[in-house]
Design a protein around this motif. Structure first.
Motif, PDB file in Angstrom:
ATOM      1  N   GLN A   1      46.181   8.681  69.041  1.00 29.37           N
ATOM      2  CA  GLN A   1      45.892   9.739  69.955  1.00 29.37           C
ATOM      3  C   GLN A   1      45.001  10.831  69.527  1.00 29.37           C
ATOM      4  O   GLN A   1      44.298  11.107  70.334  1.00 29.37           O
ATOM      5  CB  GLN A   1      47.534  10.511  70.117  1.00 29.37           C
ATOM      6  N   ALA A   2      45.023  11.013  68.227  1.00 31.94           N
ATOM      7  CA  ALA A   2      43.987  11.940  67.722  1.00 31.94           C
ATOM      8  C   ALA A   2      42.570  11.396  67.931  1.00 31.94           C
ATOM      9  O   ALA A   2      41.548  12.155  68.264  1.00 31.94           O
ATOM     10  CB  ALA A   2      44.387  12.211  66.215  1.00 31.94           C
ATOM     11  N   THR A   3      42.590  10.077  67.355  1.00 31.09           N
ATOM     12  CA  THR A   3      41.424   9.284  67.769  1.00 31.09           C
ATOM     13  C   THR A   3      40.779   9.495  68.980  1.00 31.09           C
ATOM     14  O   THR A   3      39.671   9.839  69.368  1.00 31.09           O
ATOM     15  CB  THR A   3      41.291   7.808  67.258  1.00 31.09           C
ATOM     16  N   ALA A   4      41.626   9.232  69.989  1.00 35.04           N
ATOM     17  CA  ALA A   4      41.411   9.367  71.565  1.00 35.04           C
ATOM     18  C   ALA A   4      40.706  10.500  71.976  1.00 35.04           C
ATOM     19  O   ALA A   4      39.579  10.579  72.491  1.00 35.04           O
ATOM     20  CB  ALA A   4      42.394   8.855  72.280  1.00 35.04           C
ATOM     21  N   ALA A   5      41.242  11.626  71.223  1.00 34.06           N
ATOM     22  CA  ALA A   5      40.767  12.935  72.023  1.00 34.06           C
ATOM     23  C   ALA A   5      39.362  13.152  71.025  1.00 34.06           C
ATOM     24  O   ALA A   5      38.722  13.921  71.751  1.00 34.06           O
ATOM     25  CB  ALA A   5      42.084  13.920  71.427  1.00 34.06           C
ATOM     26  N   MET A   6      39.332  12.989  69.782  1.00 39.12           N
ATOM     27  CA  MET A   6      38.049  13.169  69.167  1.00 39.12           C
ATOM     28  C   MET A   6      37.038  12.361  69.816  1.00 39.12           C
ATOM     29  O   MET A   6      35.811  13.074  69.904  1.00 39.12           O
ATOM     30  CB  MET A   6      38.404  12.538  67.560  1.00 39.12           C
ATOM     31  N   ASN A   7      37.266  11.045  70.205  1.00 36.23           N
ATOM     32  CA  ASN A   7      36.055  10.284  70.885  1.00 36.23           C
ATOM     33  C   ASN A   7      35.606  11.000  71.943  1.00 36.23           C
ATOM     34  O   ASN A   7      34.544  10.897  72.554  1.00 36.23           O
ATOM     35  CB  ASN A   7      36.457   9.244  70.972  1.00 36.23           C
ATOM     36  N   ALA A   8      36.679  11.483  72.656  1.00 36.54           N
ATOM     37  CA  ALA A   8      36.479  12.087  74.319  1.00 36.54           C
ATOM     38  C   ALA A   8      35.767  13.560  74.163  1.00 36.54           C
ATOM     39  O   ALA A   8      34.908  13.765  75.019  1.00 36.54           O
ATOM     40  CB  ALA A   8      37.678  12.293  75.019  1.00 36.54           C
ATOM     41  N   LEU A   9      36.119  14.327  73.174  1.00 38.71           N
ATOM     42  CA  LEU A   9      35.343  15.789  73.288  1.00 38.71           C
ATOM     43  C   LEU A   9      34.478  15.814  72.103  1.00 38.71           C
ATOM     44  O   LEU A   9      33.910  17.007  71.995  1.00 38.71           O
ATOM     45  CB  LEU A   9      36.730  16.729  72.922  1.00 38.71           C
ATOM     46  N   GLN A  10      33.966  14.957  71.402  1.00 35.57           N
ATOM     47  CA  GLN A  10      32.860  14.995  70.448  1.00 35.57           C
ATOM     48  C   GLN A  10      31.839  15.382  71.082  1.00 35.57           C
ATOM     49  O   GLN A  10      31.243  14.927  71.952  1.00 35.57           O
ATOM     50  CB  GLN A  10      32.817  13.739  69.685  1.00 35.57           C
ATOM     51  N   GLY A  11      31.316  16.576  70.590  1.00 35.53           N
ATOM     52  CA  GLY A  11      29.861  16.930  70.807  1.00 35.53           C
ATOM     53  C   GLY A  11      30.121  17.779  72.194  1.00 35.53           C
ATOM     54  O   GLY A  11      29.223  18.349  72.790  1.00 35.53           O
ATOM     55  N   PHE A  12      31.355  18.035  72.695  1.00 37.85           N
ATOM     56  CA  PHE A  12      31.583  18.872  73.872  1.00 37.85           C
ATOM     57  C   PHE A  12      31.000  20.376  73.891  1.00 37.85           C
ATOM     58  O   PHE A  12      31.390  21.003  72.563  1.00 37.85           O
ATOM     59  CB  PHE A  12      32.876  18.757  74.329  1.00 37.85           C
ATOM     60  N   LYS A  13      30.319  21.056  74.518  1.00 36.86           N
ATOM     61  CA  LYS A  13      29.465  22.199  74.198  1.00 36.86           C
ATOM     62  C   LYS A  13      30.547  23.360  74.751  1.00 36.86           C
ATOM     63  O   LYS A  13      31.006  23.461  75.859  1.00 36.86           O
ATOM     64  CB  LYS A  13      28.161  22.230  74.761  1.00 36.86           C
ATOM     65  N   ILE A  14      30.782  24.297  73.907  1.00 39.50           N
ATOM     66  CA  ILE A  14      31.204  25.634  74.173  1.00 39.50           C
ATOM     67  C   ILE A  14      30.282  26.707  73.968  1.00 39.50           C
ATOM     68  O   ILE A  14      29.822  26.820  72.941  1.00 39.50           O
ATOM     69  CB  ILE A  14      32.202  25.979  73.440  1.00 39.50           C
ATOM     70  N   LYS A  15      29.782  27.274  75.068  1.00 42.57           N
ATOM     71  CA  LYS A  15      28.501  28.413  74.897  1.00 42.57           C
ATOM     72  C   LYS A  15      27.535  27.764  74.423  1.00 42.57           C
ATOM     73  O   LYS A  15      26.946  28.138  73.433  1.00 42.57           O
ATOM     74  CB  LYS A  15      28.909  29.622  74.121  1.00 42.57           C
ATOM     75  N   GLU A  16      27.192  26.576  75.133  1.00 39.55           N
ATOM     76  CA  GLU A  16      26.026  25.575  74.342  1.00 39.55           C
ATOM     77  C   GLU A  16      26.009  25.139  73.052  1.00 39.55           C
ATOM     78  O   GLU A  16      24.786  24.727  72.441  1.00 39.55           O
ATOM     79  CB  GLU A  16      24.764  26.511  74.728  1.00 39.55           C
ATOM     80  N   THR A  17      27.139  25.485  72.347  1.00 36.92           N
ATOM     81  CA  THR A  17      27.323  24.885  70.846  1.00 36.92           C
ATOM     82  C   THR A  17      28.533  23.691  70.698  1.00 36.92           C
ATOM     83  O   THR A  17      29.482  23.829  71.351  1.00 36.92           O
ATOM     84  CB  THR A  17      27.821  25.965  70.086  1.00 36.92           C
ATOM     85  N   PRO A  18      27.556  22.631  70.427  1.00 29.68           N
ATOM     86  CA  PRO A  18      28.571  21.268  70.421  1.00 29.68           C
ATOM     87  C   PRO A  18      29.636  21.509  69.265  1.00 29.68           C
ATOM     88  O   PRO A  18      29.316  21.785  68.245  1.00 29.68           O
ATOM     89  CB  PRO A  18      27.431  20.231  70.360  1.00 29.68           C
ATOM     90  N   MET A  19      30.826  21.010  69.838  1.00 26.38           N
ATOM     91  CA  MET A  19      31.836  20.892  68.837  1.00 26.38           C
ATOM     92  C   MET A  19      31.659  19.830  67.803  1.00 26.38           C
ATOM     93  O   MET A  19      30.945  18.520  68.130  1.00 26.38           O
ATOM     94  CB  MET A  19      33.360  20.763  69.378  1.00 26.38           C
ATOM     95  N   LEU A  20      31.956  19.891  66.543  1.00 23.98           N
ATOM     96  CA  LEU A  20      32.078  18.877  65.678  1.00 23.98           C
ATOM     97  C   LEU A  20      33.502  18.521  65.095  1.00 23.98           C
ATOM     98  O   LEU A  20      33.994  19.428  64.525  1.00 23.98           O
ATOM     99  CB  LEU A  20      31.086  19.042  64.355  1.00 23.98           C
ATOM    100  N   ILE A  21      33.845  17.186  65.327  1.00 19.66           N
ATOM    101  CA  ILE A  21      35.341  16.950  65.221  1.00 19.66           C
ATOM    102  C   ILE A  21      35.277  15.775  64.357  1.00 19.66           C
ATOM    103  O   ILE A  21      34.491  14.767  64.130  1.00 19.66           O
ATOM    104  CB  ILE A  21      35.766  16.550  66.460  1.00 19.66           C
ATOM    105  N   THR A  22      35.997  16.216  63.091  1.00 22.81           N
ATOM    106  CA  THR A  22      36.432  15.204  62.067  1.00 22.81           C
ATOM    107  C   THR A  22      38.071  15.097  61.890  1.00 22.81           C
ATOM    108  O   THR A  22      38.739  15.756  62.610  1.00 22.81           O
ATOM    109  CB  THR A  22      35.713  15.414  60.832  1.00 22.81           C
ATOM    110  N   TYR A  23      38.255  14.277  61.222  1.00 23.87           N
ATOM    111  CA  TYR A  23      39.909  14.055  60.650  1.00 23.87           C
ATOM    112  C   TYR A  23      40.063  15.103  59.901  1.00 23.87           C
ATOM    113  O   TYR A  23      39.287  15.484  59.003  1.00 23.87           O
ATOM    114  CB  TYR A  23      40.372  12.656  60.225  1.00 23.87           C
ATOM    115  N   ALA A  24      41.124  15.844  59.717  1.00 29.52           N
ATOM    116  CA  ALA A  24      41.415  16.845  58.477  1.00 29.52           C
ATOM    117  C   ALA A  24      41.784  16.169  57.508  1.00 29.52           C
ATOM    118  O   ALA A  24      42.117  15.137  57.446  1.00 29.52           O
ATOM    119  CB  ALA A  24      42.524  17.667  59.027  1.00 29.52           C
ATOM    120  N   LYS A  25      41.504  16.787  56.241  1.00 28.87           N
ATOM    121  CA  LYS A  25      41.804  16.246  54.866  1.00 28.87           C
ATOM    122  C   LYS A  25      43.304  16.397  54.732  1.00 28.87           C
ATOM    123  O   LYS A  25      43.856  17.358  55.138  1.00 28.87           O
ATOM    124  CB  LYS A  25      40.977  17.009  53.972  1.00 28.87           C
ATOM    125  N   LYS A  26      43.752  15.467  54.162  1.00 27.40           N
ATOM    126  CA  LYS A  26      45.139  15.603  53.655  1.00 27.40           C
ATOM    127  C   LYS A  26      45.346  15.640  52.044  1.00 27.40           C
ATOM    128  O   LYS A  26      44.630  15.001  51.249  1.00 27.40           O
ATOM    129  CB  LYS A  26      45.858  14.395  54.333  1.00 27.40           C
TER     130      LYS A  26
END
Length: 295
Positions: free
Chosen positions: A270-295
């Motif tokens: 489920q996390a992977t699906a959300a990451m693929n869909a929103l990767q690079g989505f712009k908020i105030k013309e700034t693209p989000m960078l999404i990765t898995y969190a470190k554990k």
């Protein structure tokens, strides 16, 4: 002498006896006219409320495309400043925003206006965000009927409205906000050294020897790490985007480290699906960078 059957039938069907049926029909017509008039009155009140704010919604077929879009059906429980920030974050992906308008008055609740720099951006926003679930309610978007003040001032057609009051921002509050903006602009991610700002120890040179770059392995998991966010992005704004995907649990932000956030899902898929869909989505013309969190 008895009258024939046809004559008796005509007697019973005379206008005096049929009058009761006509009266009922007239009553129904009057009720329908009243209902229609009431709907017209409600519609006119809504349109007058839009015009009082400097631009209204109007019908899509009757309004020429312009730089201002009118949005209604917004969640009225959201605070005004939070609403403006969220609208700015959502619509900035379509182009430069000149102004976001929303008001506290009862007449204007659930409504807002977003002014773009050009018509093309406004058109993309209208088409791309129509019925978007914004705080659990689908947005209804149209072109505004009249120019916004900021556009009218730019082209020299602005005429001040009478009895229009505006509470000026307190000087100390404005100064504090500007200082925070300057710090966030100058600092970026590197202004917050430590776990999220500094490079990993494996990339730091040791002694006088050569610098060794060790690959960093992050195992896929159910928690996403979001970077490159505008510093005023709130958890509610992020939740609005990420809660659309199955398995969403929560958004966690760190008050002392703006620009980053964590989003948790039910499982890795489920996390992977959300990451693929929103990767690079712009908020105030700034693209989000999404990765898995470190554990």
């Amino acid at each position: 002498m008895k009258r024939p059957f046809e004559a008796r039938l005509r007697h019973w069907e005379s206008p005096t006896r049929a009058g009761s049926g006509h009266e009922e029909a007239r009553k129904l017509e009057k009720e329908e006219e009243k209902a229609l008039e009431q709907r017209r009155r409600v519609r006119n009140e809504d349109m007058s409320g839009e015009e009082a704010a400097g631009g209204g919604g109007g019908e899509a077929n009757g309004v020429q495309p312009n730089v201002t879009i009118y949005i209604n059906n917004l969640n009225e429980k959201i605070k005004l400043e939070e609403l403006k920030k969220s609208l700015n974050a959502v619509f900035s992906q379509f182009g430069k925003i000149l102004e976001v308008l929303a008001f506290k008055t009862l007449k204007h609740k659930g409504q807002a206006w977003v002014v773009f720099e050009d018509v093309a951006s406004a058109t993309k926003a209208l088409k791309g965000m129509q019925d978007f679930p914004f705080y659990d309610k689908p947005m209804k978007i149209q072109y505004a009927k009249t120019k916004s003040d900021v556009v009218a001032k730019a082209d020299g057609t602005f005429v001040p409205r009478e009895r229009r009051k505006r509470n000026d921002e307190k000087p100390e509050k404005k100064q504090k906000r500007e200082q925070h903006h300057d710090v966030s602009q100058a600092g970026g991610m590197n202004a917050y050294p430590g776990t999220y700002g500094a490079p990993p120890l494996s990339q730091l040179p040791f002694g006088a020897g050569p610098r060794v770059m060790m690959p960093e392995i992050i195992v896929p998991n159910s928690i996403l790490f979001i970077q490159n966010l505008p510093h005023d992005t709130t958890a509610m704004v992020l939740q609005m985007f990420f809660c659309q995907y199955q398995g969403f649990k929560e958004v966690r932000t760190i008050e002392t480290k703006p620009g980053i956030a964590f989003v948790e899902y039910g499982d890795e898929g489920q996390a992977t699906a959300a990451m693929n869909a929103l990767q690079g989505f712009k908020i105030k013309e700034t693209p989000m960078l999404i990765t898995y969190a470190k554990k």
